[in-house]
Scaffold this active site. Sequence first.
Site, short mmCIF file in Angstrom:
data_model
loop_
_atom_site.label_atom_id
_atom_site.label_comp_id
_atom_site.label_asym_id
_atom_site.label_seq_id
_atom_site.Cartn_x
_atom_site.Cartn_y
_atom_site.Cartn_z
N GLY A 12 -5.06 7.29 1.48
CA GLY A 12 -5.05 5.87 1.17
C GLY A 12 -5.43 5.04 2.38
O GLY A 12 -5.60 5.56 3.48
N ASP A 13 -5.63 3.75 2.13
CA ASP A 13 -6.00 2.80 3.19
C ASP A 13 -7.30 3.18 3.87
O ASP A 13 -7.48 2.95 5.07
CB ASP A 13 -4.87 2.68 4.24
N LYS A 16 -11.15 1.00 0.97
CA LYS A 16 -11.81 0.92 -0.33
C LYS A 16 -12.11 -0.51 -0.72
O LYS A 16 -13.14 -0.80 -1.28
CB LYS A 16 -10.93 1.57 -1.41
N LYS A 18 -12.87 -3.10 1.00
CA LYS A 18 -14.09 -3.62 1.62
C LYS A 18 -15.34 -3.01 0.99
O LYS A 18 -16.29 -3.70 0.67
CB LYS A 18 -14.07 -3.33 3.12
N ASN A 38 1.56 -1.28 -5.47
CA ASN A 38 1.79 -0.50 -4.24
C ASN A 38 0.53 -0.50 -3.37
O ASN A 38 0.59 -0.22 -2.18
CB ASN A 38 2.19 0.96 -4.56
N GLY A 40 -2.85 -2.02 -1.42
CA GLY A 40 -3.13 -3.21 -0.60
C GLY A 40 -4.57 -3.13 -0.17
O GLY A 40 -4.90 -2.41 0.75
N HIS A 41 -5.44 -3.81 -0.90
CA HIS A 41 -6.87 -3.76 -0.58
C HIS A 41 -7.27 -5.03 0.16
O HIS A 41 -7.15 -6.12 -0.37
CB HIS A 41 -7.69 -3.60 -1.87
N GLN A 225 -4.72 3.97 -3.55
CA GLN A 225 -4.17 5.11 -2.79
C GLN A 225 -5.33 6.09 -2.48
O GLN A 225 -6.46 5.68 -2.44
CB GLN A 225 -3.01 5.80 -3.51
N THR A 301 0.73 -3.57 2.27
CA THR A 301 1.73 -3.91 1.25
C THR A 301 3.11 -4.08 1.88
O THR A 301 3.82 -5.04 1.58
CB THR A 301 1.77 -2.81 0.16
N THR A 302 3.48 -3.16 2.74
CA THR A 302 4.86 -3.20 3.26
C THR A 302 4.91 -3.61 4.73
O THR A 302 5.99 -3.81 5.28
CB THR A 302 5.51 -1.80 3.14
N ARG A 306 1.29 2.35 10.29
CA ARG A 306 0.74 3.58 9.71
C ARG A 306 0.75 4.69 10.75
O ARG A 306 0.52 4.44 11.92
CB ARG A 306 -0.70 3.34 9.24
N ASP A 334 -15.94 1.77 14.33
CA ASP A 334 -15.79 0.95 15.55
C ASP A 334 -14.45 1.19 16.25
O ASP A 334 -14.32 1.03 17.46
CB ASP A 334 -15.91 -0.54 15.18
P1 IMP Z 1 4.81 4.78 -4.16
O1 IMP Z 1 3.39 4.76 -4.62
O2 IMP Z 1 5.35 3.41 -3.83
O3 IMP Z 1 5.70 5.54 -5.08
O4 IMP Z 1 4.85 5.58 -2.77
C1 IMP Z 1 4.58 6.96 -2.71
C2 IMP Z 1 3.83 7.29 -1.44
O5 IMP Z 1 2.51 6.76 -1.51
C3 IMP Z 1 4.44 6.70 -0.18
O6 IMP Z 1 4.22 7.61 0.89
C4 IMP Z 1 3.64 5.44 0.05
O7 IMP Z 1 3.65 5.04 1.40
C5 IMP Z 1 2.29 5.90 -0.39
N1 IMP Z 1 1.42 4.80 -0.86
C6 IMP Z 1 1.52 4.12 -2.01
N2 IMP Z 1 0.55 3.20 -2.09
C7 IMP Z 1 -0.19 3.31 -0.98
C8 IMP Z 1 -1.37 2.65 -0.50
O8 IMP Z 1 -1.94 1.78 -1.14
N3 IMP Z 1 -1.82 3.07 0.70
C9 IMP Z 1 -1.24 4.06 1.40
N4 IMP Z 1 -0.15 4.71 1.01
C10 IMP Z 1 0.37 4.34 -0.18
#
Ligand code: IMP
Length: 435
Positions: A12-13, A16, A18, A38, A40-41, A225, A301-302, A306, A334
């Site tokens: 994830g992250d 995507k 962009k 969950n 965060g784009h 994700q 998101t949170t 990372r 970069d």
């Molecule tokens: P959940 O999707 O909130 O249930 O989290 C499950 C796992 O997926 C956790 O390790 C989260 O940190 C990770 N996760 C969920 N959404 C993202 C995302 O958009 N980017 C990166 N990690 C994510």
Amino acid sequence: MPATSVVGIQWGDEGKGKVIDVLASGADFVARYQGGNNAGHTVVVGAETFVLHLLPSGILRPETVNVLGNGVVVDPEHLVREIAALEGRGVAVRERNLRISARAHVILPYHRAVDTQAERWKGEGRIGTTGRGIGPAYADKAARTGIVVADLLDRDRLGRRLRAALAEKNAVLDAVYDAQPFGFEEMFEQAVSWGEKIRPFVCDAGALLRRAWREGKRILFEGAQGTMLDLDAGTYPYVTSSSTGTWGIAGGTGFPPRWVDEVVGIAKAYCTRVGEGPLPTELTGADGDRLREQGREYGATTGRPRRCGWFDLPAARYAAELNGVDWLALTNLDVLRGFDPVRVAVAYEHGGRRFESFPADRVDLSGLRPVFRDLPGWTEDLSACTRMDEIPETARAYVAFLEEALGVPVGFVSVGPGRGQGIRREGRTPERART
Ligand code: IMP
């Protein structure tokens, strides 16, 4: 006209948002098929930064129709807020540019409560979820006790389903988690009012997408994700609760799998992960901190920092193959500026065994030790480069190495968060992929 899947091949992250935003300039539809808020784009448009959690990244392009498919879990309270926030910044979100599947499951406050409590209950074994109620909402879907978007539009049906769901959830919250139960009346009235606000957007999203395809419209499917967080393919149990890979599209939108004719993989030039679970190439010392700072690697998101590490070839190769990736967009090149050498994991070692590919058998993934290949770094700032011949030889060699080792052409290299900060590589992407 193609239907294109854009999918992350790491944890994830990958950037995507962009890449979708860049590709969306030629797309008629952008559809999400899984996950919820969950995600965060991040999309940077001029001086403005938008972080989208639930709405597809095409929402920033007025001519694009954005679709939330049936496989998405929709938190209506969040959705209403995200729409209002965008409207407040001058981005129109209307019936013409947002469509939501009537079949999508909804996340209600008790899902968030169960998510938080279940994590607490697991203690050391926690997943490190985003706390958005994702897992519990999908669990209800599978248990057939979920509530769908269409239910929000029908008072009687909503009343019956919510009453039944709450009775069970409250019993669990009280008896297992020793947590506050939820009252029916207040949640019911709230859910009805969220339903009224989203009513104009609700439709049969699968039928809409199939018709669009027949009419020759261009459709982008936006993965959220990454593949290594996929419920089946990822590092279970440290995964999210949905099918993040390209295979999620069919079930998550009602779009025949054979109609997806192009798969674009997104990978960062290094690896990151948020939450618990194995990250074989993780850098825990000063290099990790430096990578995090240079890459601004904090969860969209949170806000959690990372975990950062070097590029993991066996994991990326596995994910690229599973998705059938046609070409790759490599992001954040970069960010590696100033690291010398730049390292790439080419294999792993575990208990005296060497693994060239991502292990699927009973190996404790957290015990994998990467085997690195070192490549020379670069000190130049890449962020203003618009052509490959403007970037230093060593950075080009790094891209060529990944391309060769993955067996997938790198068609786009991103060198910064802005819309213009990317290099399209002619001859690396199929003609139909160009916008
Ligand atoms: P959940 O999707 O909130 O249930 O989290 C499950 C796992 O997926 C956790 O390790 C989260 O940190 C990770 N996760 C969920 N959404 C993202 C995302 O958009 N980017 C990166 N990690 C994510």
